[in-house]
Design a protein around this motif. Sequence first.
Motif, PDB file in Angstrom:
ATOM      1  N   ARG A 104      -7.786  13.526   4.942  1.00 10.94           N
ATOM      2  CA  ARG A 104      -8.495  12.419   3.981  1.00 10.94           C
ATOM      3  C   ARG A 104      -7.745  12.188   2.723  1.00 10.94           C
ATOM      4  O   ARG A 104      -7.677  10.898   2.405  1.00 10.94           O
ATOM      5  N   ALA A 105      -6.949  13.098   2.050  1.00 13.63           N
ATOM      6  CA  ALA A 105      -6.106  12.554   1.125  1.00 13.63           C
ATOM      7  C   ALA A 105      -4.959  11.677   1.309  1.00 13.63           C
ATOM      8  O   ALA A 105      -4.793  10.802   0.766  1.00 13.63           O
ATOM      9  N   LEU A 106      -4.387  12.051   2.445  1.00  6.70           N
ATOM     10  CA  LEU A 106      -3.332  11.071   2.924  1.00  6.70           C
ATOM     11  C   LEU A 106      -4.006   9.688   3.312  1.00  6.70           C
ATOM     12  O   LEU A 106      -3.280   8.622   2.878  1.00  6.70           O
ATOM     13  N   VAL A 107      -5.110   9.442   4.007  1.00  5.78           N
ATOM     14  CA  VAL A 107      -5.856   8.352   3.943  1.00  5.78           C
ATOM     15  C   VAL A 107      -5.991   7.706   2.937  1.00  5.78           C
ATOM     16  O   VAL A 107      -5.802   6.294   2.537  1.00  5.78           O
ATOM     17  N   ASP A 108      -6.579   8.483   1.882  1.00  3.95           N
ATOM     18  CA  ASP A 108      -7.069   7.703   0.542  1.00  3.95           C
ATOM     19  C   ASP A 108      -5.723   7.262  -0.254  1.00  3.95           C
ATOM     20  O   ASP A 108      -5.716   6.177  -0.862  1.00  3.95           O
ATOM     21  N   TRP A 109      -4.410   8.249  -0.197  1.00  2.81           N
ATOM     22  CA  TRP A 109      -3.371   7.634  -0.667  1.00  2.81           C
ATOM     23  C   TRP A 109      -2.870   6.396  -0.190  1.00  2.81           C
ATOM     24  O   TRP A 109      -2.503   5.389  -0.737  1.00  2.81           O
ATOM     25  N   SER A 110      -2.900   6.075   1.240  1.00  4.29           N
ATOM     26  CA  SER A 110      -2.519   5.138   1.916  1.00  4.29           C
ATOM     27  C   SER A 110      -3.208   3.888   1.422  1.00  4.29           C
ATOM     28  O   SER A 110      -2.608   2.850   1.386  1.00  4.29           O
ATOM     29  N   LEU A 111      -4.740   4.090   1.459  1.00  5.88           N
ATOM     30  CA  LEU A 111      -5.204   2.790   0.844  1.00  5.88           C
ATOM     31  C   LEU A 111      -5.078   2.355  -0.466  1.00  5.88           C
ATOM     32  O   LEU A 111      -4.915   1.319  -0.788  1.00  5.88           O
ATOM     33  N   ASP A 112      -4.870   3.640  -1.309  1.00 10.00           N
ATOM     34  CA  ASP A 112      -4.558   3.223  -2.533  1.00 10.00           C
ATOM     35  C   ASP A 112      -3.413   2.480  -3.035  1.00 10.00           C
ATOM     36  O   ASP A 112      -3.164   1.651  -3.781  1.00 10.00           O
ATOM     37  N   HIS A 113      -2.251   2.628  -2.098  1.00 10.18           N
ATOM     38  CA  HIS A 113      -1.142   2.301  -2.032  1.00 10.18           C
ATOM     39  C   HIS A 113      -0.649   1.230  -1.340  1.00 10.18           C
ATOM     40  O   HIS A 113       0.604   0.817  -1.245  1.00 10.18           O
ATOM     41  N   ARG A 114      -1.348   0.675  -0.399  1.00  6.78           N
ATOM     42  CA  ARG A 114      -1.072  -0.226   0.561  1.00  6.78           C
ATOM     43  C   ARG A 114      -0.464  -1.485   0.096  1.00  6.78           C
ATOM     44  O   ARG A 114       0.561  -1.999   0.510  1.00  6.78           O
ATOM     45  N   GLY A 115      -1.361  -1.948  -1.038  1.00  2.76           N
ATOM     46  CA  GLY A 115      -0.738  -3.169  -1.891  1.00  2.76           C
ATOM     47  C   GLY A 115       0.743  -3.242  -2.261  1.00  2.76           C
ATOM     48  O   GLY A 115       1.509  -3.913  -2.026  1.00  2.76           O
ATOM     49  N   ILE A 116       0.877  -1.973  -3.053  1.00  2.00           N
ATOM     50  CA  ILE A 116       2.397  -1.664  -3.365  1.00  2.00           C
ATOM     51  C   ILE A 116       3.371  -1.572  -2.382  1.00  2.00           C
ATOM     52  O   ILE A 116       4.451  -2.123  -2.684  1.00  2.00           O
ATOM     53  N   ARG A 121       7.737  -3.949   0.524  1.00  2.00           N
ATOM     54  CA  ARG A 121       8.334  -4.401   1.847  1.00  2.00           C
ATOM     55  C   ARG A 121       8.856  -5.819   1.703  1.00  2.00           C
ATOM     56  O   ARG A 121       9.771  -6.279   2.265  1.00  2.00           O
ATOM     57  N   ARG A 122       7.960  -6.805   1.234  1.00  2.00           N
ATOM     58  CA  ARG A 122       8.009  -8.058   1.347  1.00  2.00           C
ATOM     59  C   ARG A 122       9.439  -8.427   0.295  1.00  2.00           C
ATOM     60  O   ARG A 122      10.205  -9.134   0.704  1.00  2.00           O
ATOM     61  N   ALA A 123       9.461  -7.672  -0.828  1.00  2.00           N
ATOM     62  CA  ALA A 123      10.521  -8.108  -1.556  1.00  2.00           C
ATOM     63  C   ALA A 123      11.784  -7.475  -1.060  1.00  2.00           C
ATOM     64  O   ALA A 123      12.935  -8.153  -1.226  1.00  2.00           O
ATOM     65  N   TYR A 124      11.832  -6.429  -0.429  1.00  2.00           N
ATOM     66  CA  TYR A 124      13.043  -5.838   0.061  1.00  2.00           C
ATOM     67  C   TYR A 124      13.541  -6.815   1.291  1.00  2.00           C
ATOM     68  O   TYR A 124      14.822  -7.061   1.162  1.00  2.00           O
ATOM     69  N   ASP A 125      12.559  -7.315   2.072  1.00  2.00           N
ATOM     70  CA  ASP A 125      12.893  -8.349   3.297  1.00  2.00           C
ATOM     71  C   ASP A 125      13.605  -9.609   2.675  1.00  2.00           C
ATOM     72  O   ASP A 125      14.341 -10.056   3.160  1.00  2.00           O
ATOM     73  N   GLU A 126      12.990 -10.042   1.346  1.00  2.00           N
ATOM     74  CA  GLU A 126      13.558 -11.367   0.763  1.00  2.00           C
ATOM     75  C   GLU A 126      15.004 -10.940   0.382  1.00  2.00           C
ATOM     76  O   GLU A 126      15.831 -11.694   0.458  1.00  2.00           O
ATOM     77  N   ARG A 127      15.263  -9.873  -0.270  1.00  2.00           N
ATOM     78  CA  ARG A 127      16.483  -9.390  -0.604  1.00  2.00           C
ATOM     79  C   ARG A 127      17.471  -9.454   0.581  1.00  2.00           C
ATOM     80  O   ARG A 127      18.627  -9.754   0.402  1.00  2.00           O
ATOM     81  N   ARG A 128      17.042  -8.770   1.638  1.00  3.88           N
ATOM     82  CA  ARG A 128      17.836  -8.599   2.681  1.00  3.88           C
ATOM     83  C   ARG A 128      18.122  -9.968   3.265  1.00  3.88           C
ATOM     84  O   ARG A 128      19.521 -10.288   3.686  1.00  3.88           O
ATOM     85  N   GLU A 129      17.320 -10.819   3.276  1.00  4.22           N
ATOM     86  CA  GLU A 129      17.515 -12.367   3.895  1.00  4.22           C
ATOM     87  C   GLU A 129      18.232 -13.178   2.940  1.00  4.22           C
ATOM     88  O   GLU A 129      19.160 -14.150   3.324  1.00  4.22           O
TER      89      GLU A 129
END
Length: 132
Positions: A104-116, A121-129
């Motif tokens: 449950r703690a892992l799921v909660d952490w995942s939900l809390d941080h999914r936007g970040i 990931r988006r910023a990393y992919d843009e830098r790589r491209e």
Amino acid sequence: MSVGHTEVTDPAALSCAEDCGVRDVQDRLGDKWTVHVVVELSSGVRRFRELQRLVPGISQRMLTLTLRRLERDGLVTRTVHPTVPPQVEYELTATGYSMTRLIRALVDWSLDHRGIIAESRRAYDERREARP
């Protein structure tokens, strides 16, 4: 890094019993289906087909293997009722239930941080491209 810190994280510093035990638990929790099955069993006793319906994408074989591994580890009990056809039910043991708060703690952490994480990931992919 401090010497004390190195000693704690140095794989050679762990005895085989400690290292193998930690790896076994990590392997069980890290497999694709265990967390999903444990989450469904945390609601109570489930029959095999019910679990199969509740865990989307899991095959009959993978559910069977996952349940056997959880039973072997003492996290799940399997009860066969003498009916025709036999009814088989699965339930978390006390040890299995104790694991649900960690999940449950892992799921909660995942939900809390999914936007970040998605933004990173988006910023990393843009830098790589953008690399020449």
